[in-house]
Write an enzyme that holds these catalytic residues in place. Sequence first.
Site, PDB file in Angstrom:
ATOM      1  N   GLY A 174      -9.594  45.884 -44.237  1.00  0.00           N
ATOM      2  CA  GLY A 174     -10.710  45.015 -43.915  1.00  0.00           C
ATOM      3  C   GLY A 174     -11.081  45.178 -42.455  1.00  0.00           C
ATOM      4  O   GLY A 174     -11.099  46.295 -41.931  1.00  0.00           O
ATOM      5  N   CYS A 175     -11.385  44.082 -41.789  1.00  0.00           N
ATOM      6  CA  CYS A 175     -11.789  44.117 -40.378  1.00  0.00           C
ATOM      7  C   CYS A 175     -10.769  44.876 -39.535  1.00  0.00           C
ATOM      8  O   CYS A 175      -9.603  44.482 -39.450  1.00  0.00           O
ATOM      9  CB  CYS A 175     -11.934  42.689 -39.866  1.00  0.00           C
ATOM     10  SG  CYS A 175     -12.074  42.562 -38.073  1.00  0.00           S
ATOM     11  N   PHE A 176     -11.213  45.960 -38.886  1.00  0.00           N
ATOM     12  CA  PHE A 176     -10.231  46.761 -38.140  1.00  0.00           C
ATOM     13  C   PHE A 176      -9.721  46.041 -36.903  1.00  0.00           C
ATOM     14  O   PHE A 176      -8.617  46.315 -36.433  1.00  0.00           O
ATOM     15  CB  PHE A 176     -10.722  48.166 -37.816  1.00  0.00           C
ATOM     16  CG  PHE A 176     -12.087  48.334 -37.204  1.00  0.00           C
ATOM     17  CD1 PHE A 176     -12.689  47.359 -36.429  1.00  0.00           C
ATOM     18  CD2 PHE A 176     -12.777  49.521 -37.405  1.00  0.00           C
ATOM     19  CE1 PHE A 176     -13.936  47.549 -35.867  1.00  0.00           C
ATOM     20  CE2 PHE A 176     -14.039  49.723 -36.848  1.00  0.00           C
ATOM     21  CZ  PHE A 176     -14.618  48.742 -36.068  1.00  0.00           C
ATOM     22  N   TYR A 212     -13.731  34.136 -35.189  1.00  0.00           N
ATOM     23  CA  TYR A 212     -14.050  34.925 -36.383  1.00  0.00           C
ATOM     24  C   TYR A 212     -12.874  34.940 -37.353  1.00  0.00           C
ATOM     25  O   TYR A 212     -13.033  34.703 -38.552  1.00  0.00           O
ATOM     26  CB  TYR A 212     -14.430  36.359 -35.992  1.00  0.00           C
ATOM     27  CG  TYR A 212     -14.169  37.343 -37.091  1.00  0.00           C
ATOM     28  CD1 TYR A 212     -15.032  37.445 -38.181  1.00  0.00           C
ATOM     29  CD2 TYR A 212     -13.025  38.142 -37.076  1.00  0.00           C
ATOM     30  CE1 TYR A 212     -14.767  38.324 -39.214  1.00  0.00           C
ATOM     31  CE2 TYR A 212     -12.760  39.017 -38.102  1.00  0.00           C
ATOM     32  CZ  TYR A 212     -13.636  39.103 -39.168  1.00  0.00           C
ATOM     33  OH  TYR A 212     -13.361  39.968 -40.199  1.00  0.00           O
ATOM     34  N   CYS A 229      -8.648  43.049 -36.821  1.00  0.00           N
ATOM     35  CA  CYS A 229      -7.490  42.255 -37.262  1.00  0.00           C
ATOM     36  C   CYS A 229      -6.266  43.136 -37.472  1.00  0.00           C
ATOM     37  O   CYS A 229      -5.150  42.769 -37.087  1.00  0.00           O
ATOM     38  CB  CYS A 229      -7.832  41.498 -38.540  1.00  0.00           C
ATOM     39  SG  CYS A 229      -9.174  40.299 -38.337  1.00  0.00           S
TER      40      CYS A 229
END
Length: 224
Positions: free
Chosen positions: A43-45, A200, A47
């Site tokens: 997912g979100c890199f 976020y 994170c």
Amino acid sequence: MPRIRIAHHLKIPALALFIGLGLIASHSRANAEEIRTAVVAGGCFWCVESDFESVDGVIEAVSGFAGGTLDNPSYRDVTRGGTGHYEVVEITYDADRLPYQELIHLFLRSIDVTDDGGQFCDRGDSYRTAIFAGSAEERAIAEAEIAAAEAQLGQAVVTPVLDAAPFWPAEEYYQNYYRSEDLILTRFGPRRKSVAYGLYRQGCGRDARVSELWGDDAPFAGDH
């Protein structure tokens, strides 16, 4: 032309120095062989980068893209869709301190392995999860860890093991986002990137979902 001779009293120190340099070079090569890279999509890199840079044995984590058809894609290219790329992180690590098996074990428990449509609030192909295996040995280890995760959860893991693909680093703006003190404009007003990242991550529900899925085995959920 006179022959150059080395005095006898210099031969032993010179030989010792030569042997010492040889041992140092050999040790450096051995150490270099244990410095490896792994590419994962979670997912979100931001994170994944944040999670793994806190792990003992990780040297560096770089946000980027892999698995698609476009060379050197930009963030805009990937998020617009159609390139086939995943958001990924290339993790450079010391395999003596962090075996590949342990790295994959941690990775699987840092994501929602049951979601094949993205991760948390981020939807779409570029946010899907995957493990990019660089060898047959890595593939076997990753597949064994997936089987263990399925047994633990009692449900199917949809995270695939894919063949290694070229890694393209994201633009500098997206690197180390979670700890950057640069100011940006957000919907909350001006915020430092590190603060915006925290807002976020919490708002996206990543840690809440990972904790729900993995319980006490979620390695990073309590860190944010």
